[in-house]
Each structure stands twice: as structure tokens, then as C-alpha cells.
Motif scaffolding. Structure first.
Motif, PDB file in Angstrom:
ATOM      1  N   ALA A 153     -89.123  80.215  74.802  1.00  0.00           N
ATOM      2  CA  ALA A 153     -88.285  81.033  74.236  1.00  0.00           C
ATOM      3  C   ALA A 153     -87.560  80.584  72.662  1.00  0.00           C
ATOM      4  CB  ALA A 153     -87.585  82.443  74.825  1.00  0.00           C
ATOM      5  N   VAL A 176     -96.372  84.088  74.356  1.00  0.00           N
ATOM      6  CA  VAL A 176     -95.032  83.951  74.733  1.00  0.00           C
ATOM      7  C   VAL A 176     -95.486  84.932  76.114  1.00  0.00           C
ATOM      8  CG1 VAL A 176     -92.853  84.454  74.668  1.00  0.00           C
ATOM      9  CG2 VAL A 176     -93.702  83.158  72.898  1.00  0.00           C
ATOM     10  N   ALA A 198     -89.623  83.784  79.309  1.00  0.00           N
ATOM     11  CA  ALA A 198     -88.751  84.205  78.350  1.00  0.00           C
ATOM     12  C   ALA A 198     -88.534  84.896  77.332  1.00  0.00           C
ATOM     13  CB  ALA A 198     -90.122  83.560  76.487  1.00  0.00           C
ATOM     14  N   ASP A 199     -86.981  84.820  77.414  1.00  0.00           N
ATOM     15  CA  ASP A 199     -86.146  86.014  77.682  1.00  0.00           C
ATOM     16  C   ASP A 199     -86.349  86.507  75.914  1.00  0.00           C
ATOM     17  OD1 ASP A 199     -83.350  87.575  78.404  1.00  0.00           O
ATOM     18  OD2 ASP A 199     -83.216  86.369  76.925  1.00  0.00           O
ATOM     19  N   GLU A 222     -82.935  85.855  73.725  1.00  0.00           N
ATOM     20  CA  GLU A 222     -83.541  84.381  72.387  1.00  0.00           C
ATOM     21  C   GLU A 222     -84.716  84.646  71.929  1.00  0.00           C
ATOM     22  OE1 GLU A 222     -83.917  80.686  73.877  1.00  0.00           O
ATOM     23  OE2 GLU A 222     -83.488  81.528  75.855  1.00  0.00           O
ATOM     24  N   VAL A 223     -85.677  85.496  72.373  1.00  0.00           N
ATOM     25  CA  VAL A 223     -86.792  84.941  71.203  1.00  0.00           C
ATOM     26  C   VAL A 223     -86.381  85.706  69.903  1.00  0.00           C
ATOM     27  CG1 VAL A 223     -89.456  86.263  71.273  1.00  0.00           C
ATOM     28  CG2 VAL A 223     -88.971  84.880  73.389  1.00  0.00           C
ATOM     29  N   TYR A 230     -90.163  95.226  77.487  1.00  0.00           N
ATOM     30  CA  TYR A 230     -90.131  93.839  76.420  1.00  0.00           C
ATOM     31  C   TYR A 230     -90.316  93.971  74.972  1.00  0.00           C
ATOM     32  CZ  TYR A 230     -90.067  88.880  75.589  1.00  0.00           C
ATOM     33  OH  TYR A 230     -90.222  87.374  75.248  1.00  0.00           O
TER      34      TYR A 230
END
Length: 282
Positions: free
Chosen positions: A47, A69, A74-75, A78-79, A119
């Protein structure tokens, strides 16, 4: 923030795919110098997107994209923060590819479509514009989601026939960037011996890929036992550079806006392969 205002980076007609750990600065320079429009970083980059930033730092104008990703590892907040850090440093040169991976990869894989929607909602909240992200997509439902919520789709392990179907779902204006594996070798048996293992393990044992191949007309028998020659030839272009360029061009003819070269074997230095294919294709 208006999520429609950011223009999607210009990818050109051809790019390369390689694991995010395998793009040293000298290789990035070679790829850019050969005329490729984008470098796609595979293998579920973390991330923090540090691998993308490193390639961008080492190059001047080529687009860097993630391919992809993984939403489970991958949070999203944070991404989003990482996206803005990279955008500030290298404006207009990064494209965020995200995807749900496959169910065999994680015990947490549940309702992938709903997870993708969640997401994308989180990326919206984090200010990642629609025009700066694409989805890994194979089936019709996720391809439609790609059209509705992102700049387009990045299908992996597909054929020009799938590209034509994907374009019909995406509509005329969305990014459609399929990956295609290549072996620069004019001996068919030797090329298949190189191409078959990375196709078979893991992809011919993962149901999102096998379901897609069955939709494209390949039987369970052709998919099983390492893949038939017909299937491997469809998924791995081989021959000289001109023959490979012709196969890649079939994706463009079928509606791809950008086709991505994945040189095999993965462990070898692909520099000369990239040069020869670019010279034949561009």
C-alpha cells in the motif's frame, strides 16, 4: 472533490508487465528508451506504493501503473495517501490498478464484488480520481464495474477474443489494457516448455481464470494437466519479434487501447526481448 476531473494518463499502445521487485533503474531506462508507454508493476505491490515511486524516480516520462494492488492486503486509505504523495512528486504519471485477486490466495476472500465496491468507495473518500484508477477484470460484472467506477480494465491472462468481449462491455472510450505473455523463441516446443509452467502454476488452478477460459471456449480437458498446446499458444505468444507483434496487435484490433508485454521466463533479463518487440510493434 470532483472525481471526474483528472485526466487518465496517456499509456500509448504498448507497455510491459513485470513483478514490482524486478524493475531496477537500468531496466526502467531501457523500457522507456525502447518506446513503451507504461510499466505495469505486478505481484501485489504494498500500500505504500514505494516500488512505483522508485520507478517513477528513475524515469522521465513513462507512466507507471500497478497491476495490481490487492484489495485484501493493501489498506485503501493508505493507498489513497500514497497516491497523493506520488501525484505531488510525479503529476500525471501514475495509474492505480486494483483488484480482488483470487479466492485461493487468502482465507479472507469473501464476496469479492462487494469488497471491490467498498474499496472503490474508500478510494473516493480518499480523493483518488476515477480517471486515475483501473480494475483487474475478467468477467462481465466486474468489467461493468470498471466502466462505471474507474478509467477502465486491466485483464490478465486473456486472449484477443476476450478483449473484444470486454470492449463491448466497457464501451468505446474506456481504457482496456490486457496483459499477454510472450516468449521470443522460434522453436514452438521450446517456447511452450518456457510458457507452460508460469501459466499452469498458478493460473490453471485458480477458478476465476479457469472459469474465464471456459467462457472463451476452452474445455476442462484443455485447461487441465498443464494446459493443451492450443491453450498455451493462445495465452503465450511465441516466435520471432514480428510474429509476437502480430499477435499483440490482434488485441488492438479487437478493441484494446493498450496491450501489455509480459516477457518469459520471468527470471531472465528481458531487455533484449523488450527492444526487439518494440521495434517490431511500434
Amino acid at each position: 472533490m470532483d472525481m471526474t476531473i483528472t485526466v487518465t494518463p496517456e499509456l500509448g499502445t504498448i507497455g510491459i508487465w513485470r513483478h514490482y521487485s524486478g524493475i531496477p533503474p537500468e531496466l526502467a531506462h531501457t523500457i522507456e528508451g525502447a518506446g513503451y508507454g507504461a510499466i505495469w508493476l505486478g505481484g501485489s505491490p504494498p500500500a505504500n506504493l514505494a516500488s512505483a515511486e522508485e520507478v517513477l524516480d528513475a524515469t522521465e516520462s513513462i507512466v507507471v501503473a500497478t497491476g495490481i494492488v490487492n484489495i485484501w492486503s493493501a489498506d485503501a486509505p493508505e493507498v489513497a495517501e500514497s497516491f497523493h504523495r506520488i501525484e505531488k512528486k510525479h503529476p500525471g504519471r501514475f495509474l492505480l490498478g486494483v483488484g480482488a485477486g483470487h479466492p485461493e490466495a487468502t482465507q479472507e476472500y469473501k464476496k469479492p464484488y462487494e469488497a471491490l465496491v467498498d474499496y472503490l468507495d474508500a478510494l473516493d473518500e480518499g480523493g483518488v480520481p476515477i480517471g486515475r484508477r483501473v480494475l483487474a477484470a475478467l468477467g462481465p460484472k466486474v468489467l461493468k464495474l470498471s466502466a462505471d467506477r474507474t478509467a477502465g480494465a486491466h485483464p490478465y491472462l486473456t486472449t484477443p477474443e476476450h478483449t473484444a468481449e470486454a470492449r463491448a462491455i466497457l464501451g468505446p472510450d474506456k481504457v482496456l489494457a490486457p496483459e499477454h505473455k510472450v516468449v521470443l523463441d522460434t522453436d514452438p516446443k521450446r517456447a511452450r516448455d518456457i510458457g507452460r509452467p508460469p501459466v499452469n502454476n498458478p493460473y490453471l488452478h485458480l477458478r476465476n481464470y479457469t472459469n474465464n477460459l471456459e467462457r472463451l471456449g476452452y474445455s476442462k480437458e484443455e485447461i487441465g494437466d498443464g494446459g493443451s498446446d492450443r491453450l498455451i499458444d493462445a495465452l503465450v505468444a511465441h516466435g520471432n519479434a514480428a510474429a509476437i507483434a502480430q499477435r499483440l496487435g490482434q488485441h488492438i484490433d479487437a478493441g484494446a487501447s493498450h496491450v501489455i508485454v509480459h516477457a518469459l521466463p520471468d527470471q531472465a533479463d528481458p531487455s533484449e526481448v523488450y527492444r526487439e518487440i518494440a521495434a517490431a510493434f511500434l
